[in-house]
Design a protein around this motif. Structure first.
Motif, mmCIF file in Angstrom:
data_model
loop_
_atom_site.group_PDB
_atom_site.id
_atom_site.type_symbol
_atom_site.label_atom_id
_atom_site.label_comp_id
_atom_site.label_asym_id
_atom_site.label_seq_id
_atom_site.Cartn_x
_atom_site.Cartn_y
_atom_site.Cartn_z
ATOM 1 N N PHE A 92 16.192 -1.589 -2.934
ATOM 2 C CA PHE A 92 15.413 -0.735 -2.042
ATOM 3 C C PHE A 92 14.427 0.071 -2.877
ATOM 4 O O PHE A 92 14.829 0.791 -3.794
ATOM 5 C CB PHE A 92 16.327 0.203 -1.246
ATOM 6 C CG PHE A 92 17.306 -0.530 -0.380
ATOM 7 C CD1 PHE A 92 16.956 -0.921 0.905
ATOM 8 C CD2 PHE A 92 18.570 -0.860 -0.854
ATOM 9 C CE1 PHE A 92 17.852 -1.619 1.700
ATOM 10 C CE2 PHE A 92 19.470 -1.552 -0.070
ATOM 11 C CZ PHE A 92 19.106 -1.934 1.213
ATOM 12 N N ALA A 93 13.147 -0.059 -2.557
ATOM 13 C CA ALA A 93 12.093 0.642 -3.298
ATOM 14 C C ALA A 93 11.400 1.611 -2.363
ATOM 15 O O ALA A 93 10.550 1.229 -1.562
ATOM 16 C CB ALA A 93 11.099 -0.353 -3.879
ATOM 17 N N GLY A 94 11.794 2.871 -2.446
ATOM 18 C CA GLY A 94 11.164 3.904 -1.642
ATOM 19 C C GLY A 94 9.977 4.508 -2.354
ATOM 20 O O GLY A 94 9.699 4.190 -3.518
ATOM 21 N N PRO A 95 9.257 5.396 -1.700
ATOM 22 C CA PRO A 95 8.083 6.005 -2.334
ATOM 23 C C PRO A 95 8.430 6.894 -3.526
ATOM 24 O O PRO A 95 7.582 7.113 -4.398
ATOM 25 C CB PRO A 95 7.465 6.825 -1.195
ATOM 26 C CG PRO A 95 8.583 7.048 -0.219
ATOM 27 C CD PRO A 95 9.461 5.843 -0.318
ATOM 28 N N GLN A 98 14.185 4.433 -6.255
ATOM 29 C CA GLN A 98 14.426 3.000 -6.131
ATOM 30 C C GLN A 98 15.899 2.678 -6.397
ATOM 31 O O GLN A 98 16.541 3.320 -7.226
ATOM 32 C CB GLN A 98 13.559 2.207 -7.121
ATOM 33 C CG GLN A 98 12.066 2.234 -6.826
ATOM 34 C CD GLN A 98 11.408 3.541 -7.215
ATOM 35 O OE1 GLN A 98 11.670 4.069 -8.297
ATOM 36 N NE2 GLN A 98 10.569 4.087 -6.339
ATOM 37 N N GLU A 278 19.247 2.021 2.950
ATOM 38 C CA GLU A 278 17.861 2.051 3.411
ATOM 39 C C GLU A 278 17.458 3.461 3.822
ATOM 40 O O GLU A 278 16.362 3.931 3.481
ATOM 41 C CB GLU A 278 17.688 1.081 4.572
ATOM 42 C CG GLU A 278 16.268 0.979 5.092
ATOM 43 C CD GLU A 278 16.129 -0.054 6.188
ATOM 44 O OE1 GLU A 278 15.308 0.153 7.095
ATOM 45 O OE2 GLU A 278 16.859 -1.068 6.139
ATOM 46 N N ARG A 279 18.335 4.148 4.542
ATOM 47 C CA ARG A 279 18.042 5.523 4.941
ATOM 48 C C ARG A 279 17.957 6.436 3.710
ATOM 49 O O ARG A 279 17.109 7.335 3.650
ATOM 50 C CB ARG A 279 19.121 6.032 5.898
ATOM 51 C CG ARG A 279 19.029 5.443 7.300
ATOM 52 C CD ARG A 279 20.265 5.769 8.123
ATOM 53 N NE ARG A 279 20.515 7.189 8.239
ATOM 54 C CZ ARG A 279 19.979 7.994 9.167
ATOM 55 N NH1 ARG A 279 19.149 7.485 10.073
ATOM 56 N NH2 ARG A 279 20.268 9.277 9.209
ATOM 57 N N PHE A 281 17.045 5.641 0.580
ATOM 58 C CA PHE A 281 15.918 5.394 -0.315
ATOM 59 C C PHE A 281 14.579 5.294 0.413
ATOM 60 O O PHE A 281 13.556 5.727 -0.127
ATOM 61 C CB PHE A 281 16.174 4.111 -1.124
ATOM 62 C CG PHE A 281 17.227 4.280 -2.168
ATOM 63 C CD1 PHE A 281 16.888 4.668 -3.453
ATOM 64 C CD2 PHE A 281 18.571 4.084 -1.872
ATOM 65 C CE1 PHE A 281 17.858 4.846 -4.423
ATOM 66 C CE2 PHE A 281 19.552 4.264 -2.831
ATOM 67 C CZ PHE A 281 19.195 4.654 -4.112
ATOM 68 N N LEU A 282 14.574 4.724 1.604
ATOM 69 C CA LEU A 282 13.318 4.528 2.334
ATOM 70 C C LEU A 282 13.066 5.606 3.375
ATOM 71 O O LEU A 282 11.960 5.720 3.890
ATOM 72 C CB LEU A 282 13.311 3.152 3.007
ATOM 73 C CG LEU A 282 13.561 1.951 2.107
ATOM 74 C CD1 LEU A 282 13.412 0.661 2.890
ATOM 75 C CD2 LEU A 282 12.628 1.963 0.903
ATOM 76 N N GLY A 283 14.118 6.358 3.702
ATOM 77 C CA GLY A 283 13.957 7.439 4.643
ATOM 78 C C GLY A 283 14.124 7.009 6.090
ATOM 79 O O GLY A 283 14.398 5.848 6.404
ATOM 80 N N SER A 284 13.975 7.962 6.990
ATOM 81 C CA SER A 284 14.123 7.746 8.426
ATOM 82 C C SER A 284 13.203 8.726 9.149
ATOM 83 O O SER A 284 12.435 9.465 8.517
ATOM 84 C CB SER A 284 15.587 7.978 8.841
ATOM 85 O OG SER A 284 15.938 9.346 8.634
ATOM 86 N N TYR A 289 14.012 10.987 2.439
ATOM 87 C CA TYR A 289 14.992 10.314 1.580
ATOM 88 C C TYR A 289 16.187 11.239 1.432
ATOM 89 O O TYR A 289 16.161 12.406 1.859
ATOM 90 C CB TYR A 289 14.394 9.959 0.200
ATOM 91 C CG TYR A 289 13.958 11.154 -0.624
ATOM 92 C CD1 TYR A 289 14.822 11.780 -1.507
ATOM 93 C CD2 TYR A 289 12.655 11.662 -0.518
ATOM 94 C CE1 TYR A 289 14.429 12.876 -2.259
ATOM 95 C CE2 TYR A 289 12.249 12.757 -1.265
ATOM 96 C CZ TYR A 289 13.142 13.360 -2.138
ATOM 97 O OH TYR A 289 12.755 14.444 -2.872
#
Length: 343
Positions: A92-95, A98, A278-279, A281-284, A289
């Motif tokens: 998972f690569a969030g802004p 990661q 996913e929640r 690292f990528l947020g909701s 995050y």
């Protein structure tokens, strides 16, 4: 909650996933070398005997070993059907943060009340794998004060219990060929304790969403939406809360200034664990995050399937080797096949 026939059937077939946390653990993640499949199959078939041999010599240690198999390794080791949801860990690569995906064909989650029992079984496994596989990660876990992690907070308070733990962690009729199995995600998180300990306790509690001393969850009015507890509370559209069974353990090295948590999450479907990550690292819609990631960084990430215990004692056949094509007949140079003569 009463235990129904389905739960009893699942529990009788599962590896020792539902057992309580022990004082010690050792985690081995292994990749299979080219040509090592036969030796790995022999080890898997003998693993229960190895565990008994070591465990018998350490009475009261409650030694166990939960064994997981990765997606790519499955097709190298076994013919026949695959677990329905087995796949590689996606990462998972969030802004801002990661979660990497790292190599791993086999997982050995070794647990006991004494570290010497874990070490002895790990040595036996390593010896059997010599020349056939490579240990890419070995982590020594230990139980810390009051089930706390190295951040100082109790870890695993909301783990499901009893029959609910079985239905949360173990596959049932939805994939009947593998009933009693489980999907497990492992990640090694390293903590920035210098930055963490610079926070006042009240702010640490807001990061986690629980009180530090008493381990009480904050009310919804107090709990920040980006707290670890809030982000990892997963509610389906019908109002059902989805959970996983964590067996996390602290690990560390004072010399290397390495302090972390070995995250290990069992679930009947990997989609629940992956939705939580996913929640994180990528947020909701509620949070960008999980704020704990400002202080805890994952350096590994792998997904395995832990088959039911009977699977390892009676392995499926190995995959059929691809047929070797017969060499083409040699040409005589004059356009004929060079077979005999017409004279």
């Amino acid at each position: 909650m009463s235990v129904g026939p389905r739960t009893l059937s699942i529990m009788s077939e599962a590896q020792q996933i539902l057992d309580p946390l022990t004082r010690a653990a050792r985690f081995l993640v292994v990749t299979i070398d080219d040509g090592g499949e036969s030796s790995v199959r022999e080890l898997l078939a003998d693993l229960s005997g190895l565990r008994r041999s070591v465990g018998f010599r350490v009475p009261g240690a409650d030694l166990s070993c939960v064994t997981g198999i990765g997606s790519a390794a499955w097709d190298r080791l076994f013919a026949g059907p695959r677990p329905a949801e087995l796949h590689e860990f996606p990462g998972f690569a969030g802004p801002r943060h990661q979660a990497p995906t790292t190599p791993g064909d086999l997982l050995f989650h070794i647990k006991a009340e004494a570290q010497d029992a874990c070490f002895e079984l790990a040595m036996a496994i390593g010896e059997r794998l010599r020349g056939a596989a490579t240990i890419v990660d070995e982590t020594v876990g230990f139980r810390y004060f009051e089930q706390r992690d190295l951040l100082g907070f109790v870890d695993g308070t909301e783990n499901p219990e009893g029959a609910f733990a079985a239905s949360t962690a173990l596959i049932g009729a939805e994939d009947a060929a593998f009933a009693g199995g489980s999907y497990v995600v492992v990640q090694k998180y390293l903590h920035d304790l210098e930055a963490w300990n610079a926070l006042p306790v009240s702010e640490q509690e807001r990061v986690i969403g629980r009180s530090k001393l008493g381990d009480y969850e904050m009310s919804d009015a107090e709990k920040p939406l980006n707290s670890h507890v809030a982000v990892n509370t997963l509610i389906d559209p019908d109002g059902t809360q989805r959970q996983i069974l964590r067996a996390n353990m602290p690990f560390g090295s004072v010399r290397e200034s390495e302090f972390g948590t070995y995250y290990i999450a069992y679930a009947a479907t990997p989609s629940v664990t992956e939705r939580m990550l996913e929640r994180m690292f990528l947020g909701s819609d509620e949070a960008a995050y999980d704020r704990i990631l400002d202080f805890s960084t994952p350096i590994t990430g792998t997904l395995f399937f832990t088959p039911p215990a009977g699977f390892l004692d009676d392995l499926p056949d190995p995959p059929t080797a691809p047929a070797v094509p017969e060499p083409a007949p040699a040409s005589s140079g004059d356009g004929s096949l060079g077979i005999g003569t017409l004279k």
